[in-house]
Design a protein around this motif. Structure first.
Motif, PDB file in Angstrom:
ATOM      1  N   PRO A  70       0.792  -1.218   0.280  1.00 55.20           N
ATOM      2  CA  PRO A  70       0.275   0.049  -0.132  1.00 55.20           C
ATOM      3  C   PRO A  70       0.795   1.439  -0.115  1.00 55.20           C
ATOM      4  O   PRO A  70       0.723   1.987   0.979  1.00 55.20           O
ATOM      5  N   LYS A  71       1.609   1.261  -0.934  1.00 51.55           N
ATOM      6  CA  LYS A  71       2.371   2.613  -1.006  1.00 51.55           C
ATOM      7  C   LYS A  71       2.031   3.427  -2.266  1.00 51.55           C
ATOM      8  O   LYS A  71       1.544   3.040  -3.300  1.00 51.55           O
ATOM      9  N   LYS A  72       2.534   4.666  -2.251  1.00 54.08           N
ATOM     10  CA  LYS A  72       2.227   5.769  -3.242  1.00 54.08           C
ATOM     11  C   LYS A  72       3.039   5.495  -4.390  1.00 54.08           C
ATOM     12  O   LYS A  72       4.501   4.935  -4.206  1.00 54.08           O
ATOM     13  N   LEU A  73       2.587   5.827  -5.739  1.00 57.20           N
ATOM     14  CA  LEU A  73       3.429   5.677  -6.858  1.00 57.20           C
ATOM     15  C   LEU A  73       4.836   5.930  -6.627  1.00 57.20           C
ATOM     16  O   LEU A  73       5.823   5.518  -7.047  1.00 57.20           O
ATOM     17  N   ASN A  74       5.000   7.333  -5.935  1.00 50.03           N
ATOM     18  CA  ASN A  74       6.274   7.914  -5.859  1.00 50.03           C
ATOM     19  C   ASN A  74       7.234   7.236  -5.011  1.00 50.03           C
ATOM     20  O   ASN A  74       8.356   7.550  -4.793  1.00 50.03           O
ATOM     21  N   GLN A  75       6.642   6.338  -4.353  1.00 54.21           N
ATOM     22  CA  GLN A  75       7.356   5.203  -3.248  1.00 54.21           C
ATOM     23  C   GLN A  75       7.727   3.827  -4.037  1.00 54.21           C
ATOM     24  O   GLN A  75       8.553   3.093  -3.436  1.00 54.21           O
ATOM     25  N   PHE A  76       7.479   3.560  -5.114  1.00 51.40           N
ATOM     26  CA  PHE A  76       7.784   2.594  -5.767  1.00 51.40           C
ATOM     27  C   PHE A  76       9.120   2.354  -6.057  1.00 51.40           C
ATOM     28  O   PHE A  76       9.971   3.405  -6.329  1.00 51.40           O
ATOM     29  N   THR A  77       9.725   1.090  -5.854  1.00 49.36           N
ATOM     30  CA  THR A  77      11.093   1.131  -6.458  1.00 49.36           C
ATOM     31  C   THR A  77      11.349   1.012  -7.549  1.00 49.36           C
ATOM     32  O   THR A  77      10.348   1.173  -8.546  1.00 49.36           O
ATOM     33  N   GLU A  80       9.692  -1.733  -9.320  1.00 46.61           N
ATOM     34  CA  GLU A  80       8.135  -1.906  -9.501  1.00 46.61           C
ATOM     35  C   GLU A  80       7.662  -0.878 -10.293  1.00 46.61           C
ATOM     36  O   GLU A  80       6.663  -1.084 -11.236  1.00 46.61           O
ATOM     37  N   ASP A  81       8.286   0.348 -10.440  1.00 44.92           N
ATOM     38  CA  ASP A  81       7.893   1.283 -11.334  1.00 44.92           C
ATOM     39  C   ASP A  81       8.095   0.886 -13.087  1.00 44.92           C
ATOM     40  O   ASP A  81       7.389   1.303 -13.711  1.00 44.92           O
ATOM     41  N   PHE A  82       9.262   0.041 -13.373  1.00 48.72           N
ATOM     42  CA  PHE A  82       9.378  -0.420 -14.556  1.00 48.72           C
ATOM     43  C   PHE A  82       8.209  -1.451 -14.822  1.00 48.72           C
ATOM     44  O   PHE A  82       7.449  -1.491 -16.017  1.00 48.72           O
ATOM     45  N   ILE A  83       8.118  -2.328 -13.959  1.00 46.01           N
ATOM     46  CA  ILE A  83       6.957  -3.211 -13.947  1.00 46.01           C
ATOM     47  C   ILE A  83       5.600  -2.706 -14.207  1.00 46.01           C
ATOM     48  O   ILE A  83       4.840  -2.961 -15.048  1.00 46.01           O
ATOM     49  N   LEU A  84       5.282  -1.483 -13.495  1.00 48.02           N
ATOM     50  CA  LEU A  84       3.833  -0.911 -13.591  1.00 48.02           C
ATOM     51  C   LEU A  84       3.733  -0.378 -15.014  1.00 48.02           C
ATOM     52  O   LEU A  84       3.049  -0.388 -15.903  1.00 48.02           O
ATOM     53  N   GLY A  85       4.837   0.216 -15.559  1.00 48.62           N
ATOM     54  CA  GLY A  85       4.803   1.019 -16.890  1.00 48.62           C
ATOM     55  C   GLY A  85       4.728  -0.001 -17.859  1.00 48.62           C
ATOM     56  O   GLY A  85       3.879   0.307 -18.802  1.00 48.62           O
ATOM     57  N   ILE A  86       5.301  -1.100 -17.932  1.00 49.15           N
ATOM     58  CA  ILE A  86       5.243  -2.064 -18.780  1.00 49.15           C
ATOM     59  C   ILE A  86       3.575  -2.849 -18.781  1.00 49.15           C
ATOM     60  O   ILE A  86       2.953  -2.818 -19.912  1.00 49.15           O
ATOM     61  N   MET A  87       3.282  -3.022 -17.631  1.00 50.25           N
ATOM     62  CA  MET A  87       1.783  -3.645 -17.434  1.00 50.25           C
ATOM     63  C   MET A  87       0.801  -2.346 -18.043  1.00 50.25           C
ATOM     64  O   MET A  87      -0.545  -2.871 -18.457  1.00 50.25           O
ATOM     65  N   LEU A  88       1.132  -1.330 -17.775  1.00 55.21           N
ATOM     66  CA  LEU A  88       0.110  -0.143 -18.227  1.00 55.21           C
ATOM     67  C   LEU A  88       0.140  -0.116 -19.611  1.00 55.21           C
ATOM     68  O   LEU A  88      -0.724   0.859 -20.399  1.00 55.21           O
ATOM     69  N   TYR A  90       2.780   1.222 -21.593  1.00 59.08           N
ATOM     70  CA  TYR A  90       3.749   2.189 -21.954  1.00 59.08           C
ATOM     71  C   TYR A  90       5.057   1.847 -22.693  1.00 59.08           C
ATOM     72  O   TYR A  90       5.089   0.747 -22.835  1.00 59.08           O
ATOM     73  N   CYS A  91       5.253   2.737 -23.472  1.00 64.26           N
ATOM     74  CA  CYS A  91       6.403   2.239 -24.334  1.00 64.26           C
ATOM     75  C   CYS A  91       7.798   1.366 -23.666  1.00 64.26           C
ATOM     76  O   CYS A  91       8.241   1.950 -22.779  1.00 64.26           O
ATOM     77  N   ARG A  92       7.797   0.323 -24.251  1.00 63.98           N
ATOM     78  CA  ARG A  92       9.037  -0.461 -23.588  1.00 63.98           C
ATOM     79  C   ARG A  92      10.293   0.192 -23.274  1.00 63.98           C
ATOM     80  O   ARG A  92      10.987   0.123 -22.627  1.00 63.98           O
ATOM     81  N   LEU A  93      10.876   0.846 -24.730  1.00 64.22           N
ATOM     82  CA  LEU A  93      11.899   1.371 -24.744  1.00 64.22           C
ATOM     83  C   LEU A  93      12.085   2.633 -23.933  1.00 64.22           C
ATOM     84  O   LEU A  93      13.023   2.946 -23.138  1.00 64.22           O
ATOM     85  N   GLU A  94      10.913   3.432 -23.765  1.00 65.23           N
ATOM     86  CA  GLU A  94      10.950   4.510 -22.758  1.00 65.23           C
ATOM     87  C   GLU A  94      10.794   4.140 -21.411  1.00 65.23           C
ATOM     88  O   GLU A  94      11.259   4.781 -20.467  1.00 65.23           O
ATOM     89  N   GLN A  95      10.288   2.980 -21.144  1.00 67.64           N
ATOM     90  CA  GLN A  95      10.524   2.478 -19.856  1.00 67.64           C
ATOM     91  C   GLN A  95      11.917   2.037 -19.468  1.00 67.64           C
ATOM     92  O   GLN A  95      12.283   2.263 -18.420  1.00 67.64           O
ATOM     93  N   CYS A  96      12.394   1.455 -20.273  1.00 68.02           N
ATOM     94  CA  CYS A  96      13.731   1.010 -20.029  1.00 68.02           C
ATOM     95  C   CYS A  96      14.787   2.331 -19.896  1.00 68.02           C
ATOM     96  O   CYS A  96      15.439   2.378 -18.992  1.00 68.02           O
ATOM     97  N   LYS A  97      14.567   3.436 -20.432  1.00 72.11           N
ATOM     98  CA  LYS A  97      15.459   4.638 -20.468  1.00 72.11           C
ATOM     99  C   LYS A  97      15.014   5.458 -19.099  1.00 72.11           C
ATOM    100  O   LYS A  97      15.732   5.696 -18.414  1.00 72.11           O
ATOM    101  N   ARG A  98      13.715   5.097 -18.399  1.00 68.56           N
ATOM    102  CA  ARG A  98      13.302   5.711 -17.291  1.00 68.56           C
ATOM    103  C   ARG A  98      13.853   4.925 -16.138  1.00 68.56           C
ATOM    104  O   ARG A  98      14.385   5.606 -15.388  1.00 68.56           O
ATOM    105  N   PHE A  99      14.000   3.504 -16.435  1.00 69.78           N
ATOM    106  CA  PHE A  99      14.410   2.898 -15.379  1.00 69.78           C
ATOM    107  C   PHE A  99      16.045   2.999 -15.456  1.00 69.78           C
ATOM    108  O   PHE A  99      16.640   3.508 -14.152  1.00 69.78           O
ATOM    109  N   LEU A 100      16.753   3.175 -16.403  1.00 75.30           N
ATOM    110  CA  LEU A 100      18.185   3.401 -16.368  1.00 75.30           C
ATOM    111  C   LEU A 100      18.475   4.667 -15.640  1.00 75.30           C
ATOM    112  O   LEU A 100      19.524   5.096 -14.992  1.00 75.30           O
TER     113      LEU A 100
END
Length: 113
Positions: A70-77, A80-88, A90-100
């Protein structure tokens, strides 16, 4: 609520496996009724006293969100942020860039400490 109804439509048509919908907290009960009536799995997370996030969709995707806790989005690791973006969807490449970028920022903070 019209946007919520549209998101439900997109989920039912198979366009999305997981939806993240932000809504005024005053509509919580109505949203719960709609999702329950449509037999759609969901989890609600409070943002503050005025807003909520509703994650809904495929039970497997919603279960992953539950496992994040039960944590807020800005508290995701970063992971977790990467997984959420992929499940929603979002562009995989942009999620990879965001993660890095998040990892680099974290490493820089740790190096400075």
């Amino acid at each position: 609520m019209k946007v919520l109804v549209h998101h439900i439509y997109e989920y039912r048509k198979g366009l999305r496996s997981l939806v993240l919908h932000t809504l005024s907290a005053e509509y919580r009960e109505e949203a719960v009724r709609k999702l329950t009536a449509n037999k759609i799995d969901f989890v609600i997370q409070d943002i503050d006293e005025r807003k909520i996030n509703i994650f809904f969709g495929a039970p497997e995707c919603v279960e992953i969100i539950r496992n994040f806790g039960p944590k807020k989005l800005n508290q995701f690791t970063d992971e977790e942020d990467f997984i959420l973006g992929i499940m929603l969807g979002y562009c995989r490449l942009e999620q990879c860039k965001r993660f890095l970028k998040r990892k680099e920022k974290k490493n820089n903070r740790e190096s400075a400490a």
